[in-house]
Design an enzyme around this catalytic site. Structure first.
Site, PDB file in Angstrom:
ATOM      1  N   CYS A  84      82.384  61.658  46.624  1.00 35.59           N
ATOM      2  CA  CYS A  84      81.490  60.731  47.305  1.00 35.59           C
ATOM      3  C   CYS A  84      81.410  59.435  46.509  1.00 35.59           C
ATOM      4  O   CYS A  84      81.149  59.456  45.305  1.00 35.59           O
ATOM      5  CB  CYS A  84      80.114  61.375  47.432  1.00 35.59           C
ATOM      6  N   GLU A  85      81.634  58.311  47.175  1.00 38.89           N
ATOM      7  CA  GLU A  85      81.606  57.031  46.462  1.00 38.89           C
ATOM      8  C   GLU A  85      80.193  56.584  46.106  1.00 38.89           C
ATOM      9  O   GLU A  85      80.013  55.708  45.271  1.00 38.89           O
ATOM     10  CB  GLU A  85      82.310  55.943  47.273  1.00 38.89           C
ATOM     11  N   HIS A  86      79.188  57.182  46.719  1.00 36.81           N
ATOM     12  CA  HIS A  86      77.816  56.760  46.445  1.00 36.81           C
ATOM     13  C   HIS A  86      77.261  57.361  45.154  1.00 36.81           C
ATOM     14  O   HIS A  86      76.485  56.715  44.453  1.00 36.81           O
ATOM     15  CB  HIS A  86      76.893  57.130  47.606  1.00 36.81           C
ATOM     16  N   HIS A  87      77.633  58.615  44.861  1.00 34.49           N
ATOM     17  CA  HIS A  87      77.099  59.289  43.675  1.00 34.49           C
ATOM     18  C   HIS A  87      78.191  59.818  42.755  1.00 34.49           C
ATOM     19  O   HIS A  87      77.895  60.372  41.706  1.00 34.49           O
ATOM     20  CB  HIS A  87      76.199  60.460  44.093  1.00 34.49           C
ATOM     21  N   GLN A 125      82.646  60.549  54.177  1.00 34.34           N
ATOM     22  CA  GLN A 125      83.298  61.428  55.149  1.00 34.34           C
ATOM     23  C   GLN A 125      83.658  60.683  56.435  1.00 34.34           C
ATOM     24  O   GLN A 125      84.726  60.910  57.011  1.00 34.34           O
ATOM     25  CB  GLN A 125      82.376  62.613  55.453  1.00 34.34           C
ATOM     26  N   HIS A 153      78.205  68.437  50.969  1.00 36.89           N
ATOM     27  CA  HIS A 153      78.114  67.339  50.008  1.00 36.89           C
ATOM     28  C   HIS A 153      77.206  67.749  48.856  1.00 36.89           C
ATOM     29  O   HIS A 153      76.016  68.000  49.062  1.00 36.89           O
ATOM     30  CB  HIS A 153      77.555  66.090  50.705  1.00 36.89           C
ATOM     31  N   CYS A 155      76.041  65.934  46.632  1.00 36.27           N
ATOM     32  CA  CYS A 155      74.984  64.940  46.408  1.00 36.27           C
ATOM     33  C   CYS A 155      73.723  65.307  47.200  1.00 36.27           C
ATOM     34  O   CYS A 155      72.620  64.921  46.820  1.00 36.27           O
ATOM     35  CB  CYS A 155      75.454  63.527  46.751  1.00 36.27           C
TER      36      CYS A 155
END
Length: 192
Positions: A84-87, A125, A153, A155
């Protein structure tokens, strides 16, 4: 997935920065359990993001064959692991991919490789679903493509809302899959 040639300069920089992160967390990077951790993490990150170095279109073209088959081709339950690019935490699950050829087919394993290439990048995703669809549509020019991804996920599981087992489903489609009956056939076939 095969390992792409390792970039040693990048590896050294990643090692340095992961060592700094450990020190910022208050760890002793000279203790036995952590001496090689920065290098291990750097190599893991290089592996998990090697999709940037690969061309998914070239993979499909390497096994593109002329064939007059015009029915649905489905490769389902393609296991994948992404980040995941956010976390920068993992998300993982299964991709289901269908296309209806228009004079050309590709090797079945190439569909799974396309999924892996896009999964081995920092991702969300939703984007990954669309990238797989667009790559197949643009490269093979089939009558239609449909991609469904089901993923968990970490996260959501390890932090924040902490809901273990929640599954996110995304889909995207082109061409003949815009007809509800064709989409329903695909959904029926992947559920069996």
């Amino acid at each position: 997935m095969e390992i792409v040639k390792q970039d040693n300069e990048q590896l050294e920089k990643l090692k340095y920065h992961y060592g700094e992160i450990l020190r910022l967390l208050g760890e002793d990077t000279e203790r036995d359990g952590l001496i090689k951790t920065p290098e291990r993490v750097a190599k893991a990150v290089q592996f998990m993001t090697q999709g940037y170095e690969m061309d998914a279109r070239e993979v499909l073209l390497s096994a593109k064959f002329r064939e007059d088959y015009r029915q649905m081709v489905i490769v389902k339950e393609i296991e994948f692991y992404s980040t995941c690019e956010h976390h920068m935490l993992p998300f993982f699950g299964k991709a289901h991919v269908a296309y209806i050829p228009n004079k050309y087919i590709t090797g079945l394993s190439k569909i799974a490789r396309v999924v892996d290439i896009f999964a081995h990048r920092l991702q969300v995703q939703e984007r990954m679903t669309t990238q797989i669809k667009e790559c197949i549509q643009q490269t093979l020019n089939p009558l239609g493509v449909m991609v469904v991804i089901e993923a968990q996920h970490t996260c959501m599981q390890m932090r924040g809302v902490q809901k273990y087992g929640a599954v996110t489903t995304t889909s995207d489609f082109t061409g003949v899959f815009e007809v509800a009956k064709t989409r329903e056939e695909f959904i029926s076939l992947i559920k069996n």
